[in-house]
Design a protein around this motif. Structure first.
Motif, short mmCIF file in Angstrom:
data_model
loop_
_atom_site.label_atom_id
_atom_site.label_comp_id
_atom_site.label_asym_id
_atom_site.label_seq_id
_atom_site.Cartn_x
_atom_site.Cartn_y
_atom_site.Cartn_z
N THR A 210 42.57 41.02 25.18
CA THR A 210 42.16 39.68 25.57
C THR A 210 42.99 38.64 24.83
O THR A 210 43.28 38.78 23.63
CB THR A 210 40.67 39.46 25.28
OG1 THR A 210 39.90 40.45 25.96
CG2 THR A 210 40.22 38.09 25.73
N ASP A 241 42.33 38.76 37.43
CA ASP A 241 41.37 39.14 36.40
C ASP A 241 40.40 37.99 36.13
O ASP A 241 40.39 36.98 36.85
CB ASP A 241 42.09 39.57 35.13
CG ASP A 241 43.15 38.57 34.72
OD1 ASP A 241 43.17 37.46 35.29
OD2 ASP A 241 43.96 38.87 33.83
N ARG A 242 39.60 38.13 35.09
CA ARG A 242 38.56 37.15 34.78
C ARG A 242 39.05 36.17 33.71
O ARG A 242 39.67 36.57 32.73
CB ARG A 242 37.29 37.84 34.30
CG ARG A 242 36.68 38.77 35.34
CD ARG A 242 35.61 39.64 34.70
NE ARG A 242 35.02 40.57 35.68
CZ ARG A 242 34.32 41.64 35.35
NH1 ARG A 242 34.12 41.92 34.06
NH2 ARG A 242 33.83 42.43 36.28
N SER A 279 26.49 44.50 29.57
CA SER A 279 27.20 44.59 30.85
C SER A 279 27.63 43.20 31.29
O SER A 279 27.11 42.18 30.80
CB SER A 279 26.33 45.25 31.92
OG SER A 279 25.21 44.42 32.21
N PHE A 280 28.57 43.18 32.22
CA PHE A 280 29.03 41.89 32.74
C PHE A 280 27.94 41.22 33.57
O PHE A 280 27.86 39.98 33.61
CB PHE A 280 30.29 42.09 33.58
CG PHE A 280 30.81 40.83 34.19
CD1 PHE A 280 31.49 39.89 33.41
CD2 PHE A 280 30.64 40.56 35.54
CE1 PHE A 280 31.96 38.71 33.96
CE2 PHE A 280 31.11 39.39 36.09
CZ PHE A 280 31.78 38.46 35.30
N SER A 284 26.84 37.41 32.89
CA SER A 284 26.97 36.37 33.92
C SER A 284 25.76 35.45 33.97
O SER A 284 25.84 34.35 34.53
CB SER A 284 27.18 37.02 35.29
OG SER A 284 26.08 37.84 35.62
N ARG A 323 35.19 41.53 25.70
CA ARG A 323 34.94 42.80 26.39
C ARG A 323 35.13 42.70 27.90
O ARG A 323 35.46 43.69 28.55
CB ARG A 323 33.53 43.29 26.10
CG ARG A 323 33.18 43.45 24.63
CD ARG A 323 31.72 43.82 24.49
NE ARG A 323 31.25 43.75 23.11
CZ ARG A 323 29.97 43.86 22.76
NH1 ARG A 323 29.05 44.06 23.69
NH2 ARG A 323 29.63 43.77 21.49
N TYR A 324 34.90 41.52 28.47
CA TYR A 324 34.83 41.40 29.93
C TYR A 324 35.83 40.40 30.51
O TYR A 324 35.94 40.30 31.73
CB TYR A 324 33.42 40.96 30.34
CG TYR A 324 32.33 41.84 29.77
CD1 TYR A 324 32.07 43.09 30.31
CD2 TYR A 324 31.58 41.43 28.68
CE1 TYR A 324 31.07 43.91 29.79
CE2 TYR A 324 30.57 42.24 28.15
CZ TYR A 324 30.33 43.47 28.70
OH TYR A 324 29.34 44.27 28.18
N TYR A 325 36.56 39.66 29.67
CA TYR A 325 37.49 38.65 30.17
C TYR A 325 38.88 38.91 29.60
O TYR A 325 39.04 39.37 28.46
CB TYR A 325 37.03 37.24 29.80
CG TYR A 325 35.76 36.81 30.52
CD1 TYR A 325 35.83 36.19 31.76
CD2 TYR A 325 34.51 37.04 29.95
CE1 TYR A 325 34.67 35.80 32.42
CE2 TYR A 325 33.36 36.65 30.59
CZ TYR A 325 33.44 36.04 31.83
OH TYR A 325 32.30 35.67 32.49
N SER A 326 39.89 38.56 30.40
CA SER A 326 41.28 38.71 29.98
C SER A 326 41.79 37.49 29.23
O SER A 326 42.63 37.60 28.34
CB SER A 326 42.18 38.98 31.19
OG SER A 326 41.80 40.17 31.84
#
Length: 456
Positions: A210, A241-242, A279-280, A284, A323-326
């Motif tokens: 990230t 990506d996010r 979890s994503f 969210s 963990r969930y975003y670039s």
């Protein structure tokens, strides 16, 4: 019926003591290339009566001359009508035989009983069933590659389909393309092609780690939150990506006010629930997204609660987002000595410094670069991107070109965002309502930031 008698050649004496040896002159005179026509004439002029049957047997050889030197030709004459034993035999049959010549010339036999002669050793006829070198030359070069034949994956659409030039997107070029039913296609202008090249650079993959990009400013009101929102929207719109923008302003942040959508939770609540977010889908619930692919993590509206957001909280939140975003963008506050700024700069892969178009705003932005250098972050200064936000317009007496040249002497990239009425409203930003020049500037900013992130 009248029958024409053909003069018969005198019989040659049998081989023996009195036999006449052929001389080279006689052998040369009997060459098949010279006697072919007379032999054919004799065969045609020989009269055969209607009651005479054709015999399939060849008369025995009368005499065989001695072997001639290579290159010479000997003639063997077969007895004709004189040796007929019955009325049904064939009159006058002559057979010419050419002895075997050197390996370069094959033996040829002419006559009624001619057969295919044997080829000399080393002739191409012996390798008739083998592979022809000329035929092998026509084989596909890909078949003879060292790595072997091509796999099925090599049959891609880009390789097999004929590509047609895309129609121009707008302007008189598009009108001309439509008026000529596509026969005249001048393509897009250079400005459109440059824009596409920038968008391609933005969409480049970053890898598994990230990247963190803080947006800094030492003076409020210069458009730091606006620049953060523009940068995040362009990155989220052009990348697969996010991307998330986080409001880390210790005071009352306005990032959520400029971004579409509303969230029910804030960064402070995410810190409290950080051990239950696995979890994503759970994450969210703490972010906002409405009408844009950019996720926004807002700060608390109560300044007293927001002020309690310190360096440890920032690190805890960014660890979860990592963990969930670039890409994680941070809308930082104006206090460079605040504890949140310590973790912000330590995690930063590149920084964006926002400056206004006035004298004091440009001076404060330049002093921010000096502060970073004094605290040992020359690496961030070398990779910094300065944004000159012209929210107030360009009708002032300030020479913006001089400000731009000053920052180019200290940093690598400088981007100027022109005045836009949609940005000056101070409400939610929508990329579709921006002027073309403003959108191009935002895309250029995103491309420069991505270039620095790829090198980090």
């Amino acid at each position: 019926m009248t029958q024409t008698n053909t003069p018969k050649p005198a019989p040659r004496p049998a081989r023996g003591a009195g036999a006449e040896e052929p001389t080279p002159e006689k052998a040369a005179a009997a060459s098949p290339l010279q006697d072919a026509a007379p032999a054919a004439a004799v065969s045609q002029d020989t009269a055969v009566s209607q009651d005479t049957a054709v015999s399939q047997d060849t008369a025995p050889v009368d005499a065989v001359p001695p072997a001639a030197p290579p290159g010479d030709i000997s003639v063997v004459t077969v007895s004709d009508a004189q040796d007929r034993t019955s009325a049904g035999s064939l009159s006058a049959v002559s057979t010419m035989t050419i002895p075997v010549r050197p390996a370069s010339l094959p033996t040829v036999t002419a006559g009624p009983a001619a057969t295919v002669p044997e080829e000399p050793e080393g002739s191409p006829a012996e390798d008739e069933n083998q592979a022809d070198p000329e035929a092998q030359h026509h084989l596909s070069e890909r078949r003879e590659r060292a790595e072997g034949p091509e796999p099925a994956a090599a049959l891609t659409a880009d390789r097999l389909l004929n590509k047609a030039a895309a129609a121009p997107v707008a302007g008189w070029r598009r009108w001309l393309h439509q008026a000529t039913f596509g026969f005249v296609n001048l393509g897009d202008p250079d400005s459109v092609r440059i824009q596409r090249a920038l968008e391609h650079r933005i969409a480049t993959r970053l890898g598994e780690r990230t990247r963190y990009v803080p947006v800094l400013s030492r003076k409020g009101g210069v458009g730091k939150t606006t620049v953060t929102t523009l940068l995040g929207m362009v990155l989220a719109d052009l990348r697969e990506d996010r991307v998330i923008a986080m409001d880390a302003n210790p005071d009352r942040g306005t990032l959520s006010d400029r971004s579409p959508g509303r969230a029910d939770f804030t960064a402070r609540q995410l810190v409290k629930d950080r051990f239950t977010v696995n979890s994503f889908a759970q994450l969210s619930n703490y972010t906002a997204r409405d009408g844009s692919r950019l996720d926004v993590l807002a700060s608390d509206t109560d300044p007293m609660v927001a002020h309690a957001f310190d360096d440890a909280d920032y690190r805890a939140v960014t660890d979860i987002l990592g963990r969930y975003y670039s890409i994680v963008l941070t809308d930082s506050g104006t206090g460079m000595v605040h504890s949140v700024m310590k973790g912000t700069l330590e995690k930063a892969d590149a920084v964006v410094l926002v400056s206004g178009g006035s004298v004091d705003e440009a001076r404060l932005a330049s002093e921010t670069l000096s502060w970073l250098e004094a605290h040992g972050r020359q690496d961030l200064v070398a990779k910094a991107t300065v944004v000159i936000n012209m929210a107030a317009g360009d009708r002032t007496l300030v020479n913006i070109d001089e400000i731009e040249q000053h920052f180019l002497s200290r940093v690598k990239n400088v981007v100027r965002i022109p005045h836009d009425r949609h940005l000056a409203e101070g409400s939610r930003i929508q990329l579709s309502q921006l002027k073309p020049a403003t959108r191009r500037a935002a895309v250029e900013l995103a491309a420069l930031v991505m270039e620095e992130l790829q090198q980090s």
